[in-house]
Design an enzyme around this catalytic site. Sequence first.
Site, short mmCIF file in Angstrom:
data_model
loop_
_atom_site.label_atom_id
_atom_site.label_comp_id
_atom_site.label_asym_id
_atom_site.label_seq_id
_atom_site.Cartn_x
_atom_site.Cartn_y
_atom_site.Cartn_z
N SER A 102 0.82 -1.25 -0.12
CA SER A 102 0.06 0.02 -0.20
C SER A 102 0.91 1.25 -0.17
CB SER A 102 -0.96 0.24 1.23
OG SER A 102 -1.60 1.09 1.18
N LYS A 147 -15.13 -5.42 -4.75
CA LYS A 147 -16.08 -4.99 -5.80
C LYS A 147 -16.08 -3.37 -5.92
CE LYS A 147 -18.87 -2.60 -3.16
NZ LYS A 147 -19.16 -1.15 -3.15
#
Length: 314
Positions: free
Chosen positions: A36, A90
């Site tokens: 990240s 998603k």
Amino acid sequence: MAPVKLGLVGIGKIARDQHLPSLGRSADFDLVAAASRHGGVDGVANFSAIGEMLDAMPEIEAVSLAMPPQPRHQVAAEALMRGKHVMLEKPPGATLSEVEHLTGLAIANGVSLFASWHSRHAPGVEPAKAWLRAKRIRAVAITWKEDVRHWHPGQDWIFEPGGLGVFDPGINALSIATAILSFPIWLTAASLSFPSNRQAPIAADLSFSGPASETITAVFDFRQTGPQSWDIAVETDDGTLTLSAGGAQLRIDGTAEDLPPEAEYDSLYSRFAALIAAGDREVDLAPMRHVADAFLIGDRQITEPFVFDLARGA
């Protein structure tokens, strides 16, 4: 079997709220690394990018992508081409074509690809699907309204091209609807409300039809305050089914059904493990296709500017 060594990419709100707790409970996966630009995970190796992570730890067998959809294609493609199984948060990507490309890469490299729809794993969804299977459905009304400032505080990416705006939560409702209905639906009309200073809608009204003239309506809004609304009501020839709280509650003609506790992300990771064990893939693009159709035929309305920080006007 030994747990699958997994790297988690994107350490933001959804990773901390959902992915990390579920991985901590999972016997199927061993979280060994995170990648990240803006965060890290205690107790595992941390990197700034997926390439750096996979170069340093070739033993990683699978990656889970919890990053925003806009940059996800490049990251997923790199993992697939390096022979890693991939789970996508998603929506699975910014466009249909890029997700179809990822499916081809997964097949070519003999690995699993899981385009996850977490709301389909809410406890009321499968019972709702089973109850509706033998019923004649007349109408479906979807109401999905939430407070973007609460769920996506300061996350400007959600209003950028590819971020989907209100369709980021709305696609959860569409994922449930396409799971519980036994027939195809198609969009017939849409009205999308765009803040004058944003590139993605803050609200949407949708109308769908089915093969027997079933009517399906959906109202999405990112401006809800107070109690949040995540409801789907299905009128049939044998009563009305209502899913509430995003699928966590199920009522038949007003009577609550007994359901197990919510465990959406635990279920997602169990499904990902099963796909890996079977050497299979699961990429259902139906919810995303309906969103794309809304952008294609939707009437565009311009509304007042939106700012996350009301005090600062930013």
